[in-house]
Design an enzyme around this catalytic site. Structure first.
Site, PDB file in Angstrom:
ATOM      1  N   ASP A 223       0.871  -1.168   0.000  1.00 41.78           N
ATOM      2  CA  ASP A 223       0.000   0.000   0.000  1.00 41.78           C
ATOM      3  C   ASP A 223       0.912   1.224   0.000  1.00 41.78           C
ATOM      4  OD1 ASP A 223      -2.376   1.579   0.295  1.00 41.78           O
ATOM      5  OD2 ASP A 223      -1.935   1.739   2.433  1.00 41.78           O
TER       6      ASP A 223
ATOM      7  N   ASN B  35      -4.196   9.506  -6.689  1.00 39.40           N
ATOM      8  CA  ASN B  35      -3.020  10.375  -6.626  1.00 39.40           C
ATOM      9  C   ASN B  35      -1.729   9.590  -6.416  1.00 39.40           C
ATOM     10  OD1 ASN B  35      -4.399  12.970  -6.733  1.00 39.40           O
ATOM     11  ND2 ASN B  35      -5.192  12.469  -4.714  1.00 39.40           N
TER      12      ASN B  35
ATOM     13  N   ASP C  39      -0.129   5.080   0.926  1.00 36.55           N
ATOM     14  CA  ASP C  39      -0.353   6.056   1.986  1.00 36.55           C
ATOM     15  C   ASP C  39      -0.295   5.370   3.351  1.00 36.55           C
ATOM     16  OD1 ASP C  39      -0.792   7.890  -0.029  1.00 36.55           O
ATOM     17  OD2 ASP C  39      -2.962   7.665   0.012  1.00 36.55           O
TER      18      ASP C  39
END
Length: 245
Positions: free
Chosen positions: A13, A137, A15
């Site tokens: 992952d 993002n 973030d």
């Protein structure tokens, strides 16, 4: 396990695992929901709401989950809704505008321990890596953090939308990344800090689900399906080096 085995692939992952962008996301969500809920007389937004309803999910799903928790029913809208629109998509786009402004102004530095872990995997050799993020993002964040050239496979919110891949907690984005690497799920490690991501790794029957506790809580990550939980990936550098030796 006594020594961490990265198997054939490690799927990260982004973030909260590689970069502290979760902190930027948390501030952006708070700036969105604190006034929104106050205007409607709903229960005030708290930091725990981020972990309970938003963390790790695609943006609009996070908005919908938070609204449901407060008994607020809004039209879903369309992905191109104005950030001023009181729709699920409009609220998600409003939050993203805040996040993008902060990222552009301040940039983001990766967690040193995560970089050390990536370096250890590279030294070990024979281990492929990928990023699997719900965020649209992800690529700008990876570029801002100087990590873009570390990953040949990036499965983010843009890829998921283009291919119709269900987001976390469904395991599909992780399974898709493993397939792109040519590695079976049983030989891949999922690295997650979010409940929804840990659930995805567990549901996908991956070889190991590694939780990183950035605030979700060690016991809750274990309860959601993590096999191991660390506070920082630096804790595993010696294990990876030892496995290589």
């Amino acid at each position: 396990m006594t020594t961490f085995d990265p198997l054939d692939a490690v799927l990260f992952d982004l973030d909260g695992v590689l970069t502290p962008t979760a902190e930027v996301h948390m501030r952006a969500w708070a700036r969105l929901f604190e006034p929104f809920l106050a205007e409607r007389g709903a229960t005030a937004y708290t930091a725990q709401d981020y972990f309970d309803y938003i963390d790790g999910k695609p943006r609009y799903e996070g908005v919908a989950a938070l609204l449901t928790s407060r008994g607020i029913d809004l039209p879903y809208g369309e992905p191109d809704d104005s950030p001023d629109a009181d729709t699920v998509c409009g609220l998600g786009n409003r939050k993203n505008a805040v996040f993008t402004a902060v990222l552009d102004a301040d940039g983001v530095a990766p967690y040193p321990g995560s970089v050390a872990f990536l370096d250890a995997l590279a030294r070990r050799g024979g281990v492929q890596v990928a990023v699997v993020s719900s965020s649209k993002n992800a690529r700008p964040v990876l570029r801002a953090a100087g990590l873009m050239d570390r990953f040949t496979v990036i499965v983010d919110g843009v890829v998921a939308a283009e291919h119709g891949i269900p987001g976390k907690p469904a395991p599909d984005t992780y399974l898709y990344a493993a397939k792109q690497l040519g590695v079976p799920a049983s030989r891949a490690v999922v690295v997650e800090d979010a409940h929804s991501g840990v659930e995805a790794g567990h549901a996908g029957h991956f070889g190991h689900v590694l939780g990183v506790d950035r605030g979700a809580g060690r016991e809750s990550l274990l309860a959601k399906g993590a096999d191991t939980v660390v506070e920082d990936l630096a804790e595993l550098v010696d294990d990876v080096n030892g496995a290589h030796a």
